[in-house]
Design a protein around this motif. Structure first.
Motif, PDB file in Angstrom:
ATOM      1  N   ALA A 148      14.383   6.058 -62.256  1.00 20.27           N
ATOM      2  CA  ALA A 148      15.728   6.223 -62.816  1.00 20.27           C
ATOM      3  C   ALA A 148      15.895   7.627 -63.398  1.00 20.27           C
ATOM      4  O   ALA A 148      16.945   8.271 -63.202  1.00 20.27           O
ATOM      5  CB  ALA A 148      15.980   5.164 -63.883  1.00 20.27           C
ATOM      6  N   HIS A 149      14.890   8.111 -64.091  1.00 18.72           N
ATOM      7  CA  HIS A 149      14.979   9.471 -64.638  1.00 18.72           C
ATOM      8  C   HIS A 149      15.040  10.511 -63.532  1.00 18.72           C
ATOM      9  O   HIS A 149      15.749  11.519 -63.647  1.00 18.72           O
ATOM     10  CB  HIS A 149      13.768   9.736 -65.540  1.00 18.72           C
ATOM     11  N   ALA A 150      14.307  10.259 -62.440  1.00 20.25           N
ATOM     12  CA  ALA A 150      14.339  11.193 -61.317  1.00 20.25           C
ATOM     13  C   ALA A 150      15.722  11.210 -60.670  1.00 20.25           C
ATOM     14  O   ALA A 150      16.231  12.282 -60.295  1.00 20.25           O
ATOM     15  CB  ALA A 150      13.270  10.813 -60.292  1.00 20.25           C
ATOM     16  N   GLN A 207      25.033  29.489 -63.622  1.00 15.62           N
ATOM     17  CA  GLN A 207      23.766  29.717 -62.932  1.00 15.62           C
ATOM     18  C   GLN A 207      22.575  29.260 -63.779  1.00 15.62           C
ATOM     19  O   GLN A 207      21.626  28.656 -63.269  1.00 15.62           O
ATOM     20  CB  GLN A 207      23.635  31.203 -62.589  1.00 15.62           C
ATOM     21  N   THR A 208      22.629  29.525 -65.079  1.00 11.12           N
ATOM     22  CA  THR A 208      21.558  29.086 -65.978  1.00 11.12           C
ATOM     23  C   THR A 208      21.477  27.566 -66.039  1.00 11.12           C
ATOM     24  O   THR A 208      20.378  26.989 -66.026  1.00 11.12           O
ATOM     25  CB  THR A 208      21.789  29.651 -67.378  1.00 11.12           C
ATOM     26  N   LEU A 227      20.974  14.013 -59.754  1.00 14.03           N
ATOM     27  CA  LEU A 227      22.421  14.072 -59.928  1.00 14.03           C
ATOM     28  C   LEU A 227      22.824  15.264 -60.787  1.00 14.03           C
ATOM     29  O   LEU A 227      23.854  15.923 -60.528  1.00 14.03           O
ATOM     30  CB  LEU A 227      22.925  12.773 -60.555  1.00 14.03           C
ATOM     31  N   ALA A 228      22.025  15.547 -61.814  1.00 14.65           N
ATOM     32  CA  ALA A 228      22.321  16.686 -62.676  1.00 14.65           C
ATOM     33  C   ALA A 228      22.206  17.999 -61.902  1.00 14.65           C
ATOM     34  O   ALA A 228      23.000  18.932 -62.113  1.00 14.65           O
ATOM     35  CB  ALA A 228      21.376  16.691 -63.878  1.00 14.65           C
ATOM     36  N   VAL A 229      21.248  18.075 -60.973  1.00 14.51           N
ATOM     37  CA  VAL A 229      21.111  19.281 -60.153  1.00 14.51           C
ATOM     38  C   VAL A 229      22.323  19.442 -59.227  1.00 14.51           C
ATOM     39  O   VAL A 229      22.860  20.551 -59.062  1.00 14.51           O
ATOM     40  CB  VAL A 229      19.800  19.224 -59.341  1.00 14.51           C
ATOM     41  N   ALA A 258      18.577  22.429 -64.735  1.00 10.55           N
ATOM     42  CA  ALA A 258      18.575  21.123 -64.084  1.00 10.55           C
ATOM     43  C   ALA A 258      17.488  21.044 -63.020  1.00 10.55           C
ATOM     44  O   ALA A 258      16.821  20.008 -62.864  1.00 10.55           O
ATOM     45  CB  ALA A 258      19.948  20.849 -63.471  1.00 10.55           C
ATOM     46  N   GLN A 259      17.297  22.118 -62.279  1.00 11.15           N
ATOM     47  CA  GLN A 259      16.253  22.131 -61.259  1.00 11.15           C
ATOM     48  C   GLN A 259      14.855  22.001 -61.871  1.00 11.15           C
ATOM     49  O   GLN A 259      13.991  21.311 -61.324  1.00 11.15           O
ATOM     50  CB  GLN A 259      16.356  23.416 -60.432  1.00 11.15           C
ATOM     51  N   GLN A 260      14.638  22.667 -63.002  1.00  9.66           N
ATOM     52  CA  GLN A 260      13.333  22.568 -63.666  1.00  9.66           C
ATOM     53  C   GLN A 260      13.094  21.174 -64.246  1.00  9.66           C
ATOM     54  O   GLN A 260      11.961  20.673 -64.224  1.00  9.66           O
ATOM     55  CB  GLN A 260      13.226  23.625 -64.771  1.00  9.66           C
ATOM     56  N   ASP A 261      14.151  20.542 -64.751  1.00 12.50           N
ATOM     57  CA  ASP A 261      14.006  19.167 -65.245  1.00 12.50           C
ATOM     58  C   ASP A 261      13.593  18.229 -64.117  1.00 12.50           C
ATOM     59  O   ASP A 261      12.710  17.368 -64.298  1.00 12.50           O
ATOM     60  CB  ASP A 261      15.325  18.696 -65.856  1.00 12.50           C
TER      61      ASP A 261
END
Length: 355
Positions: free
Chosen positions: A103-105, A140-141, A110-112, A146-149
């Protein structure tokens, strides 16, 4: 005519004095003068060229016993091995329920996607001079965060499973299916026994620890070996006291693998033999030692064959009829081996025999 009694008094006084004097002389005749010499037997002291031997006990272990755990906590879904099972590198040992992690993944993905849409929109508006450079950079930041999360969650998902790190055995299973465990909570203890990484861990005293050097050899005996002894060498020394045992740890590696199967915790004995070429060592008769306590004691020596001197010595090994002295006899020429119980420091002696 009057008779004088003075001569009679004088004679009586002399008689009493003589009686007291004779009593004192009788008392003194029964005492043993302190200056009487004690007959002793001497042993000439020579620096022993033999090795100093002592024994230490310990248990077998491997040099890479490992506690395995989950990086992300959760409820244990399945455990695939039990205590005593053989394992191979990469084998799946246990897994936690991954619904929460999945679920977290999904949330992170979705955030990305949203952050990417926001960045694309901000980039177009910036090219059309509708938004500022700062707004485009903020979008951009947000996309990078989001990508790092998502990357972090995917990494943690890999460690929702426990896999073996070596070719060995499960020494202990510390949790059960359905149990809730936190991040880092030990679940399995494994070793690399099948790779032959066995070593013997023994506890020694501080004096023995200082004598043993890395590379020294020893002879290993254990009940599982029968009457056979295996050569070993010291590979490591602890640099601190073990608070559980009150000893220092020495680790020995067998020169060759025994045919007998070993297990973690097998009891064994290691006999060390230290060369005495560098340090003066004496082997003396056991009966010459006074007030010995395993580490130190006292003996009587003589430098001139006329006077006894009580000296303190440091002890090595003690056997049934012989004691190894590590220090204290450097300046002595002869050891008193008979008559010691009747001596005091500085007492005169008479040499009866000398070897």
């Amino acid at each position: 005519m009057k008779t004088s009694i003075r001569p009679y008094l004088f004679v009586a006084t002399l008689a009493v004095a003589a009686t007291i004097q004779s009593c004192h002389q009788a008392d003194r005749s029964t005492d043993i003068p302190r200056t009487d010499t004690v007959p002793v037997a001497l042993l000439s002291l020579h620096n022993s060229a033999s090795a100093v031997a002592f024994e230490a006990t310990g248990t077998f272990t491997t040099d890479d016993e490992t506690m395995l755990s989950f990086k992300s906590g959760g409820v244990i879904e399945k455990m695939f091995v039990r205590e005593g099972d053989a394992v191979r590198p990469g084998q799946l040992l246990a897994r936690v329920h991954q619904d929460e992690i999945d679920a977290h993944a999904s949330q992170a993905r979705l955030a990305v996607e949203k952050a990417k849409r926001d960045y694309d929109r901000a980039s177009k508006l910036y090219r059309d001079s509708v938004t500022t450079l700062e707004q485009m950079q903020n979008a951009q930041t947000a996309l990078s965060v989001a990508q790092q999360d998502l990357k972090s969650i995917q990494f943690n998902k890999q460690y929702a499973e426990i896999r073996s790190t070596s070719n060995g055995y499960v020494l202990a299973r510390l949790a059960q299916e359905g149990q809730v465990v936190g991040p880092g909570t030990p679940v399995f203890q494994v070793n690399s026994a099948n790779e032959g990484h066995w070593e013997l861990k023994v506890g020694v005293s501080d004096r023995q620890w200082s004598m043993i050097q890395i590379g020294d050899t020893a002879s290993i005996r254990a009940d599982v070996f029968g009457e056979q002894a295996f050569p070993a060498s010291v590979t490591r020394k602890s640099e601190g006291l073990d608070p559980n045992t009150g000893t220092f740890s020495i680790f020995l590696r067998l020169a060759r693998a025994p045919k007998n199967k070993l297990a973690s915790g097998v009891f064994a004995r290691a006999e060390f033999r230290k060369s005495s070429k560098q340090n003066a060592v004496w082997n003396i008769p056991y009966e010459s030692l006074l007030d010995g306590n395993g580490k130190e004691g006292y003996v009587f020596v003589t430098h001139d064959n006329k006077t006894a001197k009580r000296v303190k010595v440091s002890l090595g090994g003690i056997s049934a009829d012989q004691v190894t002295v590590l220090s204290g006899l450097d300046s002595a020429t002869a050891l008193i081996v008979s008559g010691s119980p009747y001596l005091v420091d500085g007492a005169p002696i008479k040499v009866i025999t000398q070897k």
